[in-house]
Design a protein around this motif. Structure first.
Motif: not given
Length: 66
Positions: A15-22
């Motif tokens: 999820n962090r890789a796909k949508y960003g660290a935030e």
């Protein structure tokens, strides 16, 4: 590995890789913005009226004297 701690860690990384660290901060923010105190907490008189209606609809019958 669905439903395991290791699977959850992998899913979070994806999820962090796909949508960003935030990603998780953003979805948490949305939940916080949606939470508004409403309903009976906002209107005690309405709660009293609704409770009275529920009491009149009781299936238990009238109270019996001891």
């Amino acid at each position: 590995m669905a439903g395991t701690k290791a699977g959850g860690i992998k899913a979070a990384a994806t999820n962090r890789a796909k949508y960003g660290a935030e990603f998780y901060a953003r979805i948490g923010q949305k939940g916080g913005q949606n939470g508004h105190t409403g309903g009976f907490a906002a209107n005690r008189a309405l709660a009293r009226i609704a409770g009275a209606k529920g009491g009149r609809l009781s299936k238990r019958g009238p109270a019996k004297k001891a």
